[in-house]
Design an enzyme around this catalytic site. Structure first.
Site, short mmCIF file in Angstrom:
data_model
loop_
_atom_site.label_atom_id
_atom_site.label_comp_id
_atom_site.label_asym_id
_atom_site.label_seq_id
_atom_site.Cartn_x
_atom_site.Cartn_y
_atom_site.Cartn_z
N LYS A 198 33.64 48.20 62.47
CA LYS A 198 33.77 49.35 61.55
C LYS A 198 33.55 50.57 62.40
O LYS A 198 32.43 50.89 62.80
CB LYS A 198 32.73 49.28 60.43
N GLY A 202 30.67 56.77 49.38
CA GLY A 202 30.77 57.61 48.20
C GLY A 202 30.49 56.91 46.89
O GLY A 202 30.11 57.55 45.91
#
Lengths: 67, 261, 261, 67, 261, 261, 67, 67
Positions: free
Chosen positions: B100, B189
């Site tokens: 990632k 988020g």
């Protein structure tokens, strides 16, 4: 004694160490860490033969919690 | 054509939810939350070992490698170079070529530095990594990352840890229309279950989250909520929702209403 | 104090989702959707029998009375009097004293006529009905209905069949704060799974929907999506979400970042 | 014949019917319907005795799909 | 057909903005804010004179009756009876038969009690009042108030003093479509200039506000902002905005782009 | 410290609104709209002269150079090189070193190619241009452009010509907090007056638009609406709005309510 | 003295007052107030003749700032 | 005749032209256009002296409406 840097800190170690013996001296289990020597990753398979030389710069890392 | 499962560089996962390993009250609660989440992939960070205090328990004792794919991240890296080096260390530590990829551009918002991200992506792809870059919701950058060989694009929904949900449905829609050959995974988020459902309903291939679960009052319960929300959102996407209309449409028949003389 | 389960007038249901029976492509698809929804209560309408064509299959052949509670509605009624008469007929036909009470005030929006609704509620409560009134998102009316003996209040999220979701989170929040002794069930407006999750995350006790499932391209799959979304939303409500913040918070530790000289 | 209203439509039926026989004449299964006679619901248990008289106004309903 | 100006019961106003007189730092600042607002109508409250302390300056010394129409309100009334009595007193005190009718149903939200409001409207209309009822955004109630003879309907955008803006564009749209013969004036909820502009762009005939101006850090400047925002919104409504589209449309011509070989 | 006026590279403008010159029904309507807008700066495009048809009226006959600053754009350029060459031509044609710099990255969305944009900014700044780059709402890129010498940053609110308004208030807020030394001007996305007011209320230094005015049914009226909306939004920003609250606060006094025994 | 209620408070006043003289006694300028006597508004034109009687209940109000 | 390219199209012109005379031949008012010759902008002040040579590539642009 020779001077090396491990994780950003200077450290004096015996001359003639390998990475494997360095980790042992630092009491770190080799299976759980990854090591960069002078900006190059050292594969686990080379720990026993990778020399530790004056001025070497090591990063010894492990996996921790993250997102 | 996208697969029935979330498939990244040929590796299929049994869940479209990817979860983190940071900020849990304890490793044991983390383990239970992972279990409840149904996820099969977890992100981990690469950090220096603490040479003065080796007493800490190891994260990896609480992650079953048969069940979970490890996804080392490059969190905290502010240059392509740092990110590349971290990725290499993570591969060696995690025995996985998935990464990632984060190259951070701003400390306050943790927004990506897309220039550095693209550069690091190119380097790591050449080295055989499966690169999953954390980026913002910019369709142009998403296409460049895809073209650079990224195995997925992972736009943020809102700042990391903010819990603000997906702030710009327009931008995410534009990305989903443009990127159809590799997975689009919302990364960052999500604050609560409906945020995850919204992402999946829009057609995202997966959702990645850490704080929303780890920081909830009851992380295990929230992990289960997220599992169900991701499934619900995906099913709704597949089922084809009703169109939105301004006016009402009766759900009971008009014909046969009693009492009309 | 509200119960662990959705409990209406002492009757506990195994699911917080209530579904309708109208507008399905076929009774068989409806039956499968009901099954997939996990619901234990279904709304039905009361309509004149067709005296010239009795050939139609009966709805009730597709609803297992042991599994589903019947909830006759008064859809299509524009006066308190019509609604009361319809409720009485529904009770006789459905062998249930539960009624989803509708008194419609406007043909285009199908918004409730709250005056008539309150009047009908008072009459039916006196007659022993368990009255579940469909109303708008007005906290003053919600309190009046509660005080009149309603067993639940069912504010709309958006016009019936519109699929617009919950348009006014403020008003629903105000109702949830004011009505704490009987269930608050969002009735009407849900369009997709995340809408249902949002309602549950806010603390609603249940969600009632018809068109969102029956009108989806694949009603059975959408029914399953709704089941999971309602569970997800409830779990998230119970789990306690993270607070919303404008700025980012790293989910990976700052300490121990590699390469810092 | 007497004139009654069923579901809003005038209809001539034999005199002397009960509600039960009226439903039978209309080929309606009594178990599935509910009936209002002159704005008052007739319980299922009274179908056999409820008279059908000139000018009566019946609503015969059933449950159908709705939301 | 609606007029070019805001016209209530035949009385045309030179501005579509109606402002309050409460909560200003001082009467002098209020006077300046009224001036800056461009408004020609101001609401006032009816309160008992203070018999033990008559020293207070009078509000009316700061309102020029030639410029401003007085609009007494019935704020604080919780029953139709109290509202009717207050309206009558307000008429006698203000020498105006216009009344901003409020019947409050809930102390925490100050939402209207629509039942009482409708009853009071009917009584006051019979007595010759020009009734401008403060109501919620319920199209059914708006139609009933209109049918009862109200000279305008004044739906809230959000709770009084909340500054939350117009929370439900759907409901306000439905009211604007249904009520075309008398003015629709948004009353309550406006927090800043764009909120007022939004109301006017939707086609509202006017906006009424108090706290948004009186409570701003600089009330006079905010009053001027509101004046311009109301005008801007109205002009935009009349000018006919461009349609919303998901995709871009170039504003510079494609033809003639340089450097194409 | 930001100036009382919109000041770009030392040049102060009498209006915070910048308008375009494309897509008007006629040059004469454009001229009237410019007049109504109050703007003092207009964007223009650089295009090849039509060698086979020179009969066309010239745009410049309808723009008074004493009143309006010309702002040539690089619309239609997909590479830094094309943008730089176009900027140079625009400077020679417009006799102005201001340039609205566009490097487009995607034909469907007209989103910027930020890499190319940054490169072109660096080149043009060295050549003495006053560079105003059209970018997306990415705070990291905004800071890079500022650091590269841009005289303003111009994030999009939504795709060019979409009329979708400002889709991500969070991102724009983050940019406004980070960029305090040069103007932040919202460029693209505005659809109607309230969109412009919102941008200004957030603290933006200016708004640039073309389609919203040129494409309105009545461009001149919309131009006037935009002028007022920009002023209203700026005044509201300066005036300091009331805080948002969930609950109501009475605007009329509670003390002295009549009829209390 | 007779007892009346003004704005919710009991008050003893001289008998034989009119509303006008009552207001004067209360030092209230009649032009700025509106008065309800026993739930009925008294027009300004009647202040001079409106009697004040035992048990009367007055509301004397004025316009203040409000929204 | 020599061959040049103007705005992407080949065109044969007389030898010995200057940019000024080329524009005149094209009936273009020099004040309203900007010209790039072989990827270099030619300032208005140099139009009279800037040669037009075989193989030259010109972009002749003007300002038009845009956003």
């Amino acid at each position: 004694m020779i001077e090396i840097v491990v994780n950003g800190r200077r450290r004096d170690v015996d001359p003639g160490l390998t990475l494997e013996s360095l980790l042992a001296a630092l009491e770190l289990p080799p299976g759980r860490v990854a090591v960069e020597r002078n900006r190059r990753v050292v594969p686990h398979g080379s720990f026993a033969t990778e020399p530790v030389e004056p001025g070497d710069c090591f990063e010894v890392v492990t996996l921790v919690g993250g997102g | 054509m996208k697969s029935e499962k979330l498939t990244i560089a040929g590796r299929s996962l049994g869940s479209r939810l990817i979860v983190g390993t940071g900020k849990y009250p304890s490793f044991e609660i983390m383990r239970q939350a992972h279990e409840a989440s149904g996820s099969e992939a977890v992100t981990v960070a690469v950090r220096r070992v603490n040479l003065s205090d080796r007493s800490k328990e190891s994260l990896l004792d609480y992650i079953d490698p048969k069940r979970f794919m490890l996804l080392p991240n490059t969190a905290g890296c502010y240059t392509a170079d740092d990110a590349v080096r971290t990725a290499r260390l993570g591969r060696e530590a995690g025995l996985s070529s998935f990464v990632k990829l984060e190259v951070i551009g701003d400390e306050k918002t943790l927004f990506p530095d897309n220039e550095g991200l693209l550069e690091a992506t190119r380097i790591l792809v050449k080295e055989g990594f499966v690169v999953m870059p954390y980026t913002n919701d910019d369709v142009v950058m998403a296409k460049k990352l895809r073209d650079a060989g990224a195995a997925a694009v992972m736009p943020l929904g809102a700042p990391i840890g903010s819990g603000l949900g997906i702030r710009n449905l327009v931008n995410l829609t534009l990305i989903l229309e443009a990127i159809t050959d590799i997975p689009v995974i919302v990364d960052a988020g999500v604050g609560t279950a409906s945020d995850a459902a919204v992402a999946m309903e829009m057609g995202c291939d997966g959702v990645l989250m850490n704080t929303a679960i780890a920081g909830a009052r009851d992380p295990v319960r929230m992990a289960r909520a997220m599992r169900l929300a991701v499934e619900a959102g995906r099913l709704a996407f597949e089922a084809g929702r009703i169109p939105r209309k301004l006016y009402a449409t009766a759900s009971s028949p008009l014909e046969g209403t009693p009492f009309i003389p």
